[in-house]
Enzyme design. Structure first.
Site, PDB file in Angstrom:
ATOM      1  CB  CYS A 119      34.084  40.203  36.696  1.00 24.02           C
ATOM      2  SG  CYS A 119      35.235  38.796  36.213  1.00 24.02           S
ATOM      3  CG  ASP A 120      34.001  44.277  33.723  1.00 24.74           C
ATOM      4  OD1 ASP A 120      33.655  42.602  34.173  1.00 24.74           O
ATOM      5  OD2 ASP A 120      33.770  44.632  32.804  1.00 24.74           O
ATOM      6  CE  LYS A 121      30.506  47.322  34.940  1.00 26.08           C
ATOM      7  NZ  LYS A 121      31.008  46.412  34.196  1.00 26.08           N
ATOM      8  CB  CYS A 191      38.406  38.545  29.643  1.00 34.46           C
ATOM      9  SG  CYS A 191      36.615  38.528  29.903  1.00 34.46           S
ATOM     10  CD  GLU A 444      31.207  46.521  29.873  1.00 28.41           C
ATOM     11  OE1 GLU A 444      31.241  47.536  30.979  1.00 28.41           O
ATOM     12  OE2 GLU A 444      31.098  46.205  29.148  1.00 28.41           O
ATOM     13  CB  SER A 470      33.681  46.290  27.042  1.00 29.66           C
ATOM     14  OG  SER A 470      34.488  45.577  27.207  1.00 29.66           O
TER      15      SER A 470
END
Length: 553
Positions: A119-121, A191, A444, A470
């Site tokens: 995931c993102d961070k 996702c 975001e 995002s």
């Protein structure tokens, strides 16, 4: 071994006594200690499978003669944090995650590390920690989610965000949205499109920090568990060879990763994370380098949100190794990877088992989806130090656009205006004081951008911000405007109705004002200070601008 500092000699008898209190025996204490850094939690769908992945990693470590020791880091789900104050804490968490890994490992002295993360961070924070610590390390990324199915079409999280906008215009009913909500995200994984989480997984493999095939192997695929076990075994080889992250993450490796990012049309958040990871490797990676390599690297895939393919399609087409093979003439093939082989050797070992899918999903350099890479860096009197846009996800009709500014001082005000149908075709939405310092935390803004798409305005309305977007955002959404408003950047002095000129092919972002008028407005500008406490106060004091990767200086 590094861990000998904690366990060798009679003077370390107290230390060994504490280890034995955890159930260790002498045979385990005598082996190399391998830290298993796991971001498993019950909040994030991209993380709910990581506990099981870690068991396979630890099995691989034990099979190869090591002693695995697992601990956990935090992880924020950007989707759940989206659209409210929670998003201020997402990017902020990146530095906290890196620091927490450093604290744990420096205190306990591991010989090697396996990062089980997603995931993102969270994944960027772990990569930053690996670079900072610079002891033998390998990554196992959690893997993409399968797409959901609704009305005989494949859907994902962004489909749900966009459906909220469609509901406002009467294109769908509330019952439709509820059914989509039930079916869009079918289970574990990041996702299903090429949003930031999966983009960073791909970047990890492109940098050479995970085994070939790891980044696109689905979270629910047994292949992921086999890769996890092999990664646990491989870290022991890295320890024997003393192959460290900075031996892998060289300047050439970062340039390879940027080219892969451009080729697949990845998230604009890579322009924050790759420079921050490079900074920990004592390497300077600039926005200008992204633009230089992007102009020379065609976009050869069409994955959500830029197209209709999903990560499962990329995986079945051969994954990131197949993408690298397609553009190998533009890559440095001598880069070492955690497989113990060079990139060239990895590609020589690659086997494409789905030939038709490979040809459909990953185009050739002479037949790209776009002649340039997925990300464009725009500059001008509105963004003197740069801004970024995912040009591969922009409708060709609005690659060039001029329109009146609709100015908002925060994300919530802009979202309210969008949902109240106050935005008109041709408008340029400006959201400021959402940068790294000004937010703080550089939120975001998927809720607003998705609503614009769902309301059918993405071919006529642009959005500009010193915040960010995002990886699921599509349309003419320009973020990371630097300097940000809180630093007195030109975005701070835009007024309602000022004309903004956007030209993505020419890499230009300008406000139609004279230099004299801009200087006069900036002279009268006054900083807007927000009452801050805790981690956000500290973050705002330490963080640099977006064009530097929002690193601490």
């Amino acid at each position: 071994m590094i861990s000998d500092k904690t366990k060798k000699g009679i003077e370390r008898a107290p230390h060994r006594s504490l280890m034995k209190a955890t159930g260790m025996i002498d045979e385990e204490i005598d082996r190399p200690f391998i830290g298993v850094v796991n971001s498993w939690n019950e909040f994030v769908p991209g993380h709910i499978n990581l506990d099981k992945l870690a068991t396979y990693v630890k099995a691989g470590v034990r099979m190869s003669g090591g002693t695995p020791l697992e601990f956990h880091t935090i992880g924020i789900c950007d989707g759940i944090a989206m659209g409210h104050e929670g998003m201020k804490y997402s990017l902020t968490s990146r530095e906290t995650i890196a620091d927490s890994v450093e604290l744990q490992i420096k205190a306990h002295q591991m010989d090697g590390l396996v990062f089980v993360t997603s995931c993102d961070k969270i994944l960027p924070g772990h990569l930053m920690a690996a670079a900072r610590l610079n002891i033998p390390s390998i990554f196992v990324t959690g893997g993409p989610m399968c797409p959901g199915i609704f009305n005989d079409q494949r859907r994902d999280l962004v489909s749900v965000f966009e459906a909220v906008g469609e509901l406002k215009t009467g294109h769908v009913t509330e019952a439709d949205v509820r059914l989509l909500e039930e079916n869009a995200c079918p289970g574990a994984g990041s996702c299903a499109g090429l949003f930031t989480a999966n983009t960073m997984g791909c970047m990890t493999e492109a940098l050479g920090m995970s085994l070939p095939g790891c980044s696109t192997a689905l979270a629910v695929d047994a292949k992921k568990y086999r890769i996890a076990k092999k990664s646990g075994m491989q870290v022991m080889e890295l320890v024997k060879k003393d192959l460290k992250p900075r031996d892998v993450m060289t300047l050439d490796a970062f340039e390879n990763a940027v080219r892969i990012d451009m080729a697949i049309g990845g998230s604009t958040n890579t322009t924050l994370h790759l420079p921050a990871i490079a900074h920990e490797c004592i390497i300077k990676l600039t926005l200008d380098k992204f633009d230089e390599l992007g102009r020379d690297t065609p976009n050869i895939t069409s994955i959500r949100p830029g197209g209709e393919d999903f990560m499962v399609d990329l995986d079945r087409a051969g994954g990131i190794q197949a993408v690298m093979d397609r553009i190998k003439e533009k890559l440095c093939l001598d880069c070492m990877t955690v497989s113990g082989k060079t990139l060239k050797e990895n590609l020589e070992d690659m086997v494409i088992i789905n030939i038709k899918k490979n040809a459909e999903v990953i185009r050739t350099l002479d037949n790209p989806y776009h002649k340039e890479g997925g990300i464009a860096v725009l500059k001008g009197n509105l963004a003197p130090r740069g801004s970024v846009v995912k040009q591969s996800a922009v409708d060709p009709k609005i690659l060039q656009h001029s329109g009146p500014a609709r100015v908002f001082e925060c994300e919530e005000d802009a979202n309210n205006a969008i949902m109240n149908e106050e935005i008109r075709r041709g408008d340029v939405i400006v959201i400021r004081y959402e940068g790294p310092k000004g937010g703080p935390g550089m939120r975001e803004m998927l809720q607003g951008t998705s609503a614009v798409v769902g309301m059918g305005l993405s071919d006529s309305v642009a959005l500009i911000t010193d915040g960010r977007f995002s990886g699921g955002t599509r349309g003419p959404c320009i973020g990371h405007v630097s300097p940000e408003a809180a630093e007195g950047g030109p975005i701070a002095i835009i007024r309602e109705g000022d004309i903004i000129d956007l030209d993505i092919p020419a890499r230009k972002l300008n406000i139609r004002l004279s230099n004299e008028e801009i200087r006069a407005r900036l002279k009268n500008w006054k900083r807007k200070d927000k009452p801050l406490t805790g981690v956000l106060k500290r973050y705002a004091q330490l963080v640099s601008s977006a064009d530097k990767g929002a690193i601490f200086e």
